[in-house]
Scaffold this motif. Structure first.
Motif, PDB file in Angstrom:
ATOM      1  N   ALA A  19       0.838  -1.200   0.000  1.00 59.81           N
ATOM      2  CA  ALA A  19       0.000   0.000   0.000  1.00 59.81           C
ATOM      3  C   ALA A  19       0.866   1.240   0.000  1.00 59.81           C
ATOM      4  O   ALA A  19       1.995   1.226   0.492  1.00 59.81           O
ATOM      5  CB  ALA A  19      -0.924  -0.006   1.224  1.00 59.81           C
ATOM      6  N   ALA A  20       0.313   2.316  -0.555  1.00 59.79           N
ATOM      7  CA  ALA A  20       1.067   3.569  -0.604  1.00 59.79           C
ATOM      8  C   ALA A  20       1.480   4.017   0.789  1.00 59.79           C
ATOM      9  O   ALA A  20       2.550   4.591   0.978  1.00 59.79           O
ATOM     10  CB  ALA A  20       0.221   4.642  -1.286  1.00 59.79           C
ATOM     11  N   GLN A  21       0.628   3.746   1.782  1.00 55.88           N
ATOM     12  CA  GLN A  21       0.926   4.184   3.145  1.00 55.88           C
ATOM     13  C   GLN A  21       2.064   3.394   3.779  1.00 55.88           C
ATOM     14  O   GLN A  21       2.594   3.785   4.818  1.00 55.88           O
ATOM     15  CB  GLN A  21      -0.329   4.046   4.024  1.00 55.88           C
ATOM     16  N   GLN A  22       2.449   2.282   3.162  1.00 56.92           N
ATOM     17  CA  GLN A  22       3.462   1.418   3.753  1.00 56.92           C
ATOM     18  C   GLN A  22       4.878   1.742   3.283  1.00 56.92           C
ATOM     19  O   GLN A  22       5.835   1.273   3.881  1.00 56.92           O
ATOM     20  CB  GLN A  22       3.156  -0.056   3.444  1.00 56.92           C
ATOM     21  N   VAL A  23       5.008   2.505   2.218  1.00 52.98           N
ATOM     22  CA  VAL A  23       6.349   2.832   1.737  1.00 52.98           C
ATOM     23  C   VAL A  23       6.829   4.101   2.424  1.00 52.98           C
ATOM     24  O   VAL A  23       6.064   5.040   2.638  1.00 52.98           O
ATOM     25  CB  VAL A  23       6.393   2.995   0.202  1.00 52.98           C
ATOM     26  N   VAL A  24       8.090   4.092   2.787  1.00 56.12           N
ATOM     27  CA  VAL A  24       8.663   5.181   3.578  1.00 56.12           C
ATOM     28  C   VAL A  24       9.834   5.790   2.820  1.00 56.12           C
ATOM     29  O   VAL A  24      10.743   5.072   2.380  1.00 56.12           O
ATOM     30  CB  VAL A  24       9.144   4.661   4.954  1.00 56.12           C
ATOM     31  N   GLU A  25       9.806   7.113   2.674  1.00 52.47           N
ATOM     32  CA  GLU A  25      10.911   7.808   2.020  1.00 52.47           C
ATOM     33  C   GLU A  25      12.204   7.578   2.795  1.00 52.47           C
ATOM     34  O   GLU A  25      12.227   7.659   4.022  1.00 52.47           O
ATOM     35  CB  GLU A  25      10.619   9.305   1.937  1.00 52.47           C
ATOM     36  N   GLY A  26      13.275   7.257   2.079  1.00 54.02           N
ATOM     37  CA  GLY A  26      14.553   6.989   2.706  1.00 54.02           C
ATOM     38  C   GLY A  26      14.721   5.539   3.110  1.00 54.02           C
ATOM     39  O   GLY A  26      15.841   5.116   3.430  1.00 54.02           O
ATOM     40  N   GLN A  27      13.628   4.797   3.072  1.00 53.53           N
ATOM     41  CA  GLN A  27      13.701   3.373   3.406  1.00 53.53           C
ATOM     42  C   GLN A  27      13.359   2.497   2.206  1.00 53.53           C
ATOM     43  O   GLN A  27      14.056   1.530   1.915  1.00 53.53           O
ATOM     44  CB  GLN A  27      12.736   3.049   4.550  1.00 53.53           C
ATOM     45  N   HIS A  28      12.307   2.857   1.495  1.00 51.12           N
ATOM     46  CA  HIS A  28      11.890   2.080   0.336  1.00 51.12           C
ATOM     47  C   HIS A  28      12.142   2.804  -0.986  1.00 51.12           C
ATOM     48  O   HIS A  28      12.187   2.169  -2.038  1.00 51.12           O
ATOM     49  CB  HIS A  28      10.396   1.746   0.423  1.00 51.12           C
ATOM     50  N   TYR A  29      12.260   4.110  -0.921  1.00 55.90           N
ATOM     51  CA  TYR A  29      12.496   4.920  -2.118  1.00 55.90           C
ATOM     52  C   TYR A  29      13.149   6.230  -1.697  1.00 55.90           C
ATOM     53  O   TYR A  29      13.209   6.547  -0.501  1.00 55.90           O
ATOM     54  CB  TYR A  29      11.183   5.199  -2.857  1.00 55.90           C
ATOM     55  N   GLU A  30      13.637   6.965  -2.690  1.00 54.33           N
ATOM     56  CA  GLU A  30      14.217   8.279  -2.439  1.00 54.33           C
ATOM     57  C   GLU A  30      13.426   9.328  -3.211  1.00 54.33           C
ATOM     58  O   GLU A  30      13.013   9.086  -4.350  1.00 54.33           O
ATOM     59  CB  GLU A  30      15.688   8.325  -2.890  1.00 54.33           C
ATOM     60  N   ALA A  31      13.205  10.475  -2.585  1.00 58.48           N
ATOM     61  CA  ALA A  31      12.591  11.604  -3.271  1.00 58.48           C
ATOM     62  C   ALA A  31      13.697  12.467  -3.864  1.00 58.48           C
ATOM     63  O   ALA A  31      14.670  12.802  -3.171  1.00 58.48           O
ATOM     64  CB  ALA A  31      11.728  12.420  -2.312  1.00 58.48           C
ATOM     65  N   LEU A  32      13.589  12.798  -5.137  1.00 60.89           N
ATOM     66  CA  LEU A  32      14.602  13.644  -5.768  1.00 60.89           C
ATOM     67  C   LEU A  32      14.579  15.036  -5.146  1.00 60.89           C
ATOM     68  O   LEU A  32      13.526  15.541  -4.768  1.00 60.89           O
ATOM     69  CB  LEU A  32      14.340  13.744  -7.273  1.00 60.89           C
ATOM     70  N   ASP A  33      15.737  15.643  -5.043  1.00 63.92           N
ATOM     71  CA  ASP A  33      15.830  16.984  -4.473  1.00 63.92           C
ATOM     72  C   ASP A  33      14.990  17.975  -5.276  1.00 63.92           C
ATOM     73  O   ASP A  33      14.360  18.877  -4.714  1.00 63.92           O
ATOM     74  CB  ASP A  33      17.289  17.457  -4.445  1.00 63.92           C
ATOM     75  N   GLU A  34      14.996  17.803  -6.597  1.00 66.17           N
ATOM     76  CA  GLU A  34      14.179  18.632  -7.473  1.00 66.17           C
ATOM     77  C   GLU A  34      13.473  17.719  -8.465  1.00 66.17           C
ATOM     78  O   GLU A  34      14.094  16.839  -9.062  1.00 66.17           O
ATOM     79  CB  GLU A  34      15.023  19.657  -8.222  1.00 66.17           C
ATOM     80  N   ALA A  35      12.178  17.932  -8.633  1.00 64.91           N
ATOM     81  CA  ALA A  35      11.416  17.121  -9.584  1.00 64.91           C
ATOM     82  C   ALA A  35      11.927  17.356 -11.003  1.00 64.91           C
ATOM     83  O   ALA A  35      12.317  18.472 -11.365  1.00 64.91           O
ATOM     84  CB  ALA A  35       9.938  17.458  -9.489  1.00 64.91           C
ATOM     85  N   VAL A  36      11.932  16.309 -11.794  1.00 61.78           N
ATOM     86  CA  VAL A  36      12.329  16.391 -13.199  1.00 61.78           C
ATOM     87  C   VAL A  36      11.062  16.492 -14.038  1.00 61.78           C
ATOM     88  O   VAL A  36      10.096  15.752 -13.813  1.00 61.78           O
ATOM     89  CB  VAL A  36      13.139  15.143 -13.602  1.00 61.78           C
TER      90      VAL A  36
END
Length: 210
Positions: A19-36
């Motif tokens: 579920a979307a609520q189960q993924v954690v930034e820095g643990q399961h994915y990384e958010a880009l500093d700036e969107a492309v």
């Protein structure tokens, strides 16, 4: 130094849909500093697959990835982007875009992986690539012209610019909506990458519906 990512030994222990609520930034994915900036219609969710033909992990991921891509909803658009870091990377990127220009990408894509990883062919020389492409209804001269064309060179340069903007440090990688990066190490394994990407796609849908 750009390199292929090693798969993490300690996985997420994911099973089934995440579920979307189960993924954690820095643990399961990384958010880009700036969107492309994405390249698809505004009502679509862009998924960019970044790969290198010479990468064994990218090759291993293909069956799982292709099965996942076949099941994506109609509001998801997939862009395949070859990684570029000079040398063989750029040559393989040129081969990918040349196959698009020649109209044989769908036929030759999986076979290009297989030729390298199953048959031991390097496919880093224009003549070798032209010979490979000649099995798909194009002449070797046409293949060489495509490999050296201005359009192909431009696409390789654009891919390199997008890679830098996405802050990519390895392949394979999935970038969701130009904002969220999924790698084997963040997902815990190659097999987990589509599950994490699915959760992020759901997260983007939820964000847009608010």
């Amino acid at each position: 130094m750009f390199k292929t990512l090693m798969v993490a030994v300690a996985g997420l222990g994911l099973s089934g849909l995440v579920a979307a609520q189960q993924v954690v930034e820095g643990q399961h994915y990384e958010a880009l500093d700036e969107a492309v900036e994405t390249r698809v219609d505004a009502d679509m969710i862009e998924v960019t697959e970044v790969f290198w033909y010479g990468c064994p992990h990218c090759n291993r991921l293909q069956p799982t990835l292709n099965a996942w891509l076949d099941e994506l909803d109609d509001d998801v658009a997939v862009i395949h982007m070859p990684a570029t870091m000079g040398g063989d990377w750029n040559k393989h990127a040129a081969a990918y875009y040349a196959s698009e220009e020649l109209g044989i990408r769908e036929e030759s894509h999986a076979d290009f992986f297989a030729a390298i990883h199953d048959q031991g062919r390097a496919l880093t020389d224009d003549d070798d690539i032209a010979d490979f492409f000649s099995d798909y209804g194009v002449s070797e001269d046409e293949a060489r012209q495509a490999l050296g064309s201005f359009g192909v060179r431009s696409q390789v340069n654009q891919a390199h610019s997008r890679m830098r903007a996405m802050q990519l440090m390895g392949v394979p990688a999935l970038v969701i909506d130009g904002r969220y990066l999924v790698s084997p190490s963040s997902a815990g394994s190659l097999e987990n990458m589509p599950q994490v990407a699915d959760a992020l796609i759901d997260m983007v849908r939820e964000e847009r519906s608010q």
